[in-house]
Scaffold this active site. Structure first.
Site, PDB file in Angstrom:
ATOM      1  N   TYR A   1     -43.541  -5.285 -11.388  1.00 49.16           N
ATOM      2  CA  TYR A   1     -45.065  -5.153 -11.173  1.00 49.16           C
ATOM      3  C   TYR A   1     -45.830  -5.482 -12.261  1.00 49.16           C
ATOM      4  O   TYR A   1     -47.171  -5.609 -12.067  1.00 49.16           O
ATOM      5  CB  TYR A   1     -45.079  -3.654 -10.611  1.00 49.16           C
ATOM      6  CG  TYR A   1     -44.887  -3.614  -9.091  1.00 49.16           C
ATOM      7  CD1 TYR A   1     -43.454  -3.931  -8.698  1.00 49.16           C
ATOM      8  CD2 TYR A   1     -45.633  -2.928  -8.251  1.00 49.16           C
ATOM      9  CE1 TYR A   1     -43.118  -3.677  -7.357  1.00 49.16           C
ATOM     10  CE2 TYR A   1     -45.441  -2.678  -6.956  1.00 49.16           C
ATOM     11  CZ  TYR A   1     -44.289  -3.255  -6.469  1.00 49.16           C
ATOM     12  OH  TYR A   1     -43.958  -2.874  -5.010  1.00 49.16           O
TER      13      TYR A   1
ATOM     14  N   LYS B   1     -29.135  -3.986 -10.962  1.00 53.17           N
ATOM     15  CA  LYS B   1     -28.535  -5.385 -10.748  1.00 53.17           C
ATOM     16  C   LYS B   1     -27.864  -5.885 -12.049  1.00 53.17           C
ATOM     17  O   LYS B   1     -28.010  -6.938 -12.428  1.00 53.17           O
ATOM     18  CB  LYS B   1     -29.656  -6.301 -10.074  1.00 53.17           C
ATOM     19  CG  LYS B   1     -28.938  -7.483  -9.434  1.00 53.17           C
ATOM     20  CD  LYS B   1     -28.284  -7.654  -8.347  1.00 53.17           C
ATOM     21  CE  LYS B   1     -27.638  -8.648  -7.880  1.00 53.17           C
ATOM     22  NZ  LYS B   1     -26.670  -8.526  -6.745  1.00 53.17           N
TER      23      LYS B   1
ATOM     24  N   ASP C   1     -28.072  -4.369  -4.033  1.00 51.38           N
ATOM     25  CA  ASP C   1     -27.678  -4.942  -2.845  1.00 51.38           C
ATOM     26  C   ASP C   1     -26.812  -3.938  -2.023  1.00 51.38           C
ATOM     27  O   ASP C   1     -26.685  -3.714  -0.819  1.00 51.38           O
ATOM     28  CB  ASP C   1     -27.166  -6.502  -2.957  1.00 51.38           C
ATOM     29  CG  ASP C   1     -26.032  -6.635  -4.008  1.00 51.38           C
ATOM     30  OD1 ASP C   1     -25.861  -5.707  -4.608  1.00 51.38           O
ATOM     31  OD2 ASP C   1     -25.345  -7.583  -4.021  1.00 51.38           O
TER      32      ASP C   1
ATOM     33  N   ASP D   1     -39.287   0.269  -4.859  1.00 55.18           N
ATOM     34  CA  ASP D   1     -40.375   0.194  -3.548  1.00 55.18           C
ATOM     35  C   ASP D   1     -39.469  -0.370  -2.157  1.00 55.18           C
ATOM     36  O   ASP D   1     -39.638   0.420  -1.369  1.00 55.18           O
ATOM     37  CB  ASP D   1     -41.025  -1.059  -3.825  1.00 55.18           C
ATOM     38  CG  ASP D   1     -42.267  -1.562  -2.903  1.00 55.18           C
ATOM     39  OD1 ASP D   1     -42.637  -0.328  -2.327  1.00 55.18           O
ATOM     40  OD2 ASP D   1     -42.259  -2.908  -2.622  1.00 55.18           O
TER      41      ASP D   1
ATOM     42  N   ASP E   1     -38.726   2.270   1.165  1.00 56.05           N
ATOM     43  CA  ASP E   1     -38.878   1.992   2.517  1.00 56.05           C
ATOM     44  C   ASP E   1     -38.035   1.738   3.477  1.00 56.05           C
ATOM     45  O   ASP E   1     -37.992   2.567   4.791  1.00 56.05           O
ATOM     46  CB  ASP E   1     -39.710   0.715   2.721  1.00 56.05           C
ATOM     47  CG  ASP E   1     -41.303   0.659   2.584  1.00 56.05           C
ATOM     48  OD1 ASP E   1     -41.793   1.750   2.010  1.00 56.05           O
ATOM     49  OD2 ASP E   1     -41.839  -0.223   3.340  1.00 56.05           O
TER      50      ASP E   1
HETATM   51  C1  IPM Z   1     -45.845   1.760  -2.372  1.00 53.87           C
HETATM   52  C2  IPM Z   1     -46.619   0.448  -1.954  1.00 53.87           C
HETATM   53  C3  IPM Z   1     -47.348  -0.092  -2.893  1.00 53.87           C
HETATM   54  C4  IPM Z   1     -46.436  -0.765  -3.903  1.00 53.87           C
HETATM   55  C5  IPM Z   1     -48.203  -1.486  -2.713  1.00 53.87           C
HETATM   56  C6  IPM Z   1     -49.469  -0.793  -1.662  1.00 53.87           C
HETATM   57  C7  IPM Z   1     -48.819  -1.856  -3.915  1.00 53.87           C
HETATM   58  O1  IPM Z   1     -45.891  -0.356  -1.149  1.00 53.87           O
HETATM   59  O2  IPM Z   1     -46.456   2.533  -2.865  1.00 53.87           O
HETATM   60  O3  IPM Z   1     -44.804   1.678  -1.963  1.00 53.87           O
HETATM   61  O4  IPM Z   1     -45.682  -1.827  -4.080  1.00 53.87           O
HETATM   62  O5  IPM Z   1     -45.817   0.165  -4.801  1.00 53.87           O
HETATM   63 MG    MG Z   2     -43.707   0.099  -0.866  1.00 55.15          MG
END
Ligand code: IPM
Ligand code: MG
Length: 356
Positions: free
Chosen positions: A141, A192, A224, A248, A252
């Protein structure tokens, strides 16, 4: 105690869920005799509209003075134009970096009442209680160089860099051990290392730090196979620590295990007590303004705020048990599959009613 909290409602459903959380925080404060004061500031798309900047300097300055920050969400289709000069998400990245919030805690807990909304079979999800600890201010990032260019031959080319220094890895891995020590003493370090140099450094440092924590067991897992294990055996994880981009993606994936993204809180912490707390569900533009968003992810983020920034453990636990009791009594927003679903504020009220 007295504490000042910056509210960053942001975009989409952000303002609605932040309003409910403030209500809950106020109810807890009055029950336990604390004084909380609030100041709202701009971030994200609304900040672009009003100032041209997704993180106005005065927002960052106010955050630096506060005891804690509660954020709703940023982003939405209105600001998605790929040719736009800036984006709402930039505000989020800038505040993480500007406040040095390198540690992102994303706890994922399955609630017995919600198991049937999980995409996985009940027996896989039952009892899941894990923590994704994501490095938040380094890696892909923020690594340099990061640019896009036209080459001499007229081809388009873009570069992002996965970059970590030893200090950046040490502080987050160390926190992983500290958090694991307070839970079931198991730390999974995700990398990784079979491909990436930055991962080989990560693994080397994890092994070094583990010597300071002989009571915590450390395992290494490739990202992975970690993604696969998250759906085949999510109950086998406790604390997992990983770099920014992997975290990230994995967070999710982990978040949806329990049934609804709407339930999950997060905390972003740095060296001091100041932290940024936000639900992980994002701005949900499709339901914004309808008063149907689930405020529980933000309310639970409010509990994390009390715990990590204000040191109010009892008060934090009171919110968490109130949420569990409300769910136990059948309180459901639409995303939780409620037949006669509660509104956003109805859910806030249901939690307050359970605070006693
Ligand atoms: C998160 C989100 C953010 C990230 C985005 C909105 C920039 O996906 O907080 O996980 O990628 O960190
Ligand atoms: Mg995210």
């Amino acid at each position: 105690m007295k504490a000042s909290i910056v509210l960053l409602p942001g975009d989409g459903v952000g303002p609605e869920v932040v309003t409910e959380t403030r209500k809950v925080l106020d109810a807890v404060a009055s029950k336990f005799g604390h004084q909380l004061s609030y100041a709202a500031h701009l971030i994200g798309g609304i900040a672009i509209d009003e100032t041209g900047d997704p993180l106005p300097a005065e927002t960052l300055a106010a955050c630096k003075e506060a005891d804690a920050i509660l954020l709703g969400a940023v982003g939405g289709p209105k600001w998605d134009n790929p040719n736009a000069k800036t984006r709402p998400e930039k505000g989020l990245l800038a505040i993480r970096q500007g406040l040095g919030l390198y540690a992102n805690l994303r706890p994922v807990k399955s609630y017995p009442e919600l198991i049937d909304s999980s995409p996985l079979k009940r027996e896989r999800v039952e009892g899941v209680n894990l923590l994704v600890l994501r490095e938040l201010t380094g890696g892909l990032y923020f690594g340099k160089p990061q640019f896009r260019e036209r080459t001499a031959e007229g081809k388009r080319r873009a570069v992002d860099t996965m970059e970590y220094s030893d200090v950046e890895i040490q502080r987050i891995v160390k926190l992983g051990f500290v958090l694991a020590r307070g839970r079931s003493k198991k730390l999974t370090s995700v990398d990784k290392a079979n491909v990436l140099d930055s991962s080989r450094l990560w693994r080397e440092i994890a092994v070094e730090i583990s010597k300071e924590f002989p009571d915590v067991s450390l395992e290494h897992q490739l990202v992975d196979s970690c993604a696969m294990r998250l759906v085949t055996a999510p109950g086998s994880f406790d604390v997992m620590v990983t770099e920014n981009m992997f975290g990230d993606i994995l967070s999710d994936e982990a978040a949806v295990l329990t049934g609804s993204l709407g339930m999950l809180p997060s905390a972003s912490l740095g060296e001091g007590k100041l932290g940024l707390y936000e639900p992980i569900h994002g701005s949900a533009p499709d339901i914004a303004g309808k008063g149907i968003a689930n405020p529980l992810g933000t309310i639970l983020s409010g509990a994390m705020l009390l715990r990590h920034s204000l040191g109010l453990e009892k008060e934090a636990a009171a919110i968490e048990s109130a949420v569990e009791r409300a769910l136990g009594k059948g309180a459901r927003t639409k995303d939780l599959g409620g037949e006669r679903p509660l509104s956003t504020s109805g859910m806030g009220d249901a939690v307050i009613a359970e605070l006693g």
